[in-house]
Design a protein around this motif. Structure first.
Motif, PDB file in Angstrom:
ATOM      1  N   LEU A 119       0.867  -1.193   0.114  1.00  0.00           N
ATOM      2  CA  LEU A 119       0.036  -0.046   0.000  1.00  0.00           C
ATOM      3  C   LEU A 119       0.745   1.218   0.059  1.00  0.00           C
ATOM      4  CD1 LEU A 119      -2.845   1.435   0.337  1.00  0.00           C
ATOM      5  CD2 LEU A 119      -2.543   1.033   2.814  1.00  0.00           C
ATOM      6  N   HIS A 120       1.982   1.442   0.931  1.00  0.00           N
ATOM      7  CA  HIS A 120       2.795   2.554   0.972  1.00  0.00           C
ATOM      8  C   HIS A 120       3.375   2.633  -0.406  1.00  0.00           C
ATOM      9  CE1 HIS A 120       1.731   3.532   5.078  1.00  0.00           C
ATOM     10  NE2 HIS A 120       2.093   2.381   5.490  1.00  0.00           N
ATOM     11  N   GLY A 121       3.893   1.619  -1.032  1.00  0.00           N
ATOM     12  CA  GLY A 121       4.572   1.874  -2.242  1.00  0.00           C
ATOM     13  C   GLY A 121       3.699   2.246  -3.440  1.00  0.00           C
ATOM     14  N   ALA A 122       2.249   1.631  -3.246  1.00  0.00           N
ATOM     15  CA  ALA A 122       1.366   2.196  -4.424  1.00  0.00           C
ATOM     16  C   ALA A 122       0.996   3.710  -4.061  1.00  0.00           C
ATOM     17  CB  ALA A 122       0.148   1.453  -4.213  1.00  0.00           C
ATOM     18  N   VAL A 123       0.953   4.341  -2.643  1.00  0.00           N
ATOM     19  CA  VAL A 123       0.648   5.520  -2.621  1.00  0.00           C
ATOM     20  C   VAL A 123       1.714   6.294  -3.069  1.00  0.00           C
ATOM     21  CG1 VAL A 123       0.472   7.494  -0.527  1.00  0.00           C
ATOM     22  CG2 VAL A 123      -0.867   5.201  -0.731  1.00  0.00           C
ATOM     23  N   GLU A 124       3.103   6.072  -2.980  1.00  0.00           N
ATOM     24  CA  GLU A 124       4.388   6.781  -3.493  1.00  0.00           C
ATOM     25  C   GLU A 124       4.120   7.077  -4.938  1.00  0.00           C
ATOM     26  OE1 GLU A 124       6.951   8.201  -2.005  1.00  0.00           O
ATOM     27  OE2 GLU A 124       7.142   6.967  -0.081  1.00  0.00           O
TER      28      GLU A 124
END
Length: 258
Positions: free
Chosen positions: A185-190
């Motif tokens: 999720l955090h990677g996708a938000v980036e």
């Protein structure tokens, strides 16, 4: 022999391949736009994967051209062309695969990579939603014998598939599915990757932690209602839950964070 696998579309193939990579520890982003136009179908820290409509010669060479046009945008990833063995012109296709290897491009014949085939064969009774309509397993004995030249390429594909699994086996066994979902999720938000974010939120929504499941529900609602602008709500949602329910959701700073 080649195990016969069918997908209704290249989108279904991409979804199946992305899920397989994720389940073996890769952080996968889908349909990542390039600054100079075009998209990378699947982007991981290791690979930039292009999934053409088929691996017939014309589509194969078009994928090669796309990689060469956009490779400067992903210098740290190895370029990959992934797809199924075409029903016709197989000799030509395998010849092209040999040529592009010299250009530093890997080729994954998914229906000839045992780990990929076995993974989806095992899910045949309950296929994942992303590929439930597009994936169709036919008689495992279907296919054709390959020539010695083809066999050399297949051996490389088998080795590549097992290398992917081996490299990430320890990571998969040591990290919980929820932790991986958070990292994805955090990677996708980036990179503002909505599809990957929603996939991660679907998994987090099943968490036993009320804080995590409430966060997933609120953030998913924001993304569906606001589109890309909804990414700006990730930290405000976490802060609100931390204050309201004494949650301890991690606050990460992004370029767009306020």
């Amino acid at each position: 022999m080649t195990v016969a696998i069918e997908f209704a579309s290249s989108e279904d193939l991409r979804a199946a391949l992305g899920r397989w990579l994720e389940d073996y520890g890769h952080s996968v982003h889908r349909q990542v736009p390039c600054p100079d136009g075009g998209v990378v179908d699947l982007l991981t820290p290791m690979y930039a994967v292009f999934c053409p409509p088929s691996l017939a010669p014309s589509d194969f060479w078009a994928a090669v051209d796309a990689i060469q046009a956009h490779q400067a945008n992903f210098p740290d990833q190895r370029p990959v062309i992934a797809g199924l063995t075409p029903a016709a012109d197989q000799e030509t296709t395998f010849g092209i695969a040999e040529q592009v290897k010299a250009k530093g491009i890997e080729v994954w014949f998914l229906d000839q990579m045992p780990p990929f085939v076995e993974y989806f064969t095992g899910l045949a009774d309950e296929p994942p939603p992303a590929v439930s309509e597009g994936f169709n397993r036919r008689n495992p004995l279907a296919g054709c014998l390959i020539s010695l030249g083809m066999a050399a390429i297949l051996s490389a594909s088998f080795w590549l598939a097992y290398r992917i699994l081996d490299r990430h086996q320890m990571q998969v066994s040591s990290n919980s599915q929820e932790n991986r979902a958070w990292e994805q999720l955090h990677g996708a938000v980036e990179v503002w990757d909505i599809d990957s974010a929603l996939t991660s939120l679907d998994r987090l929504g099943n968490s036993r932690s009320p804080c995590v499941s409430q966060f997933a529900d609120r953030f998913e609602t924001s993304l569906r209602q606001r589109g890309s602008d909804g990414f700006r709500d990730i930290n405000p949602i976490k802060r609100a839950l931390n204050m309201e329910n004494n949650c301890r959701l991690e606050i990460r700073e992004y370029d767009f964070s306020q």
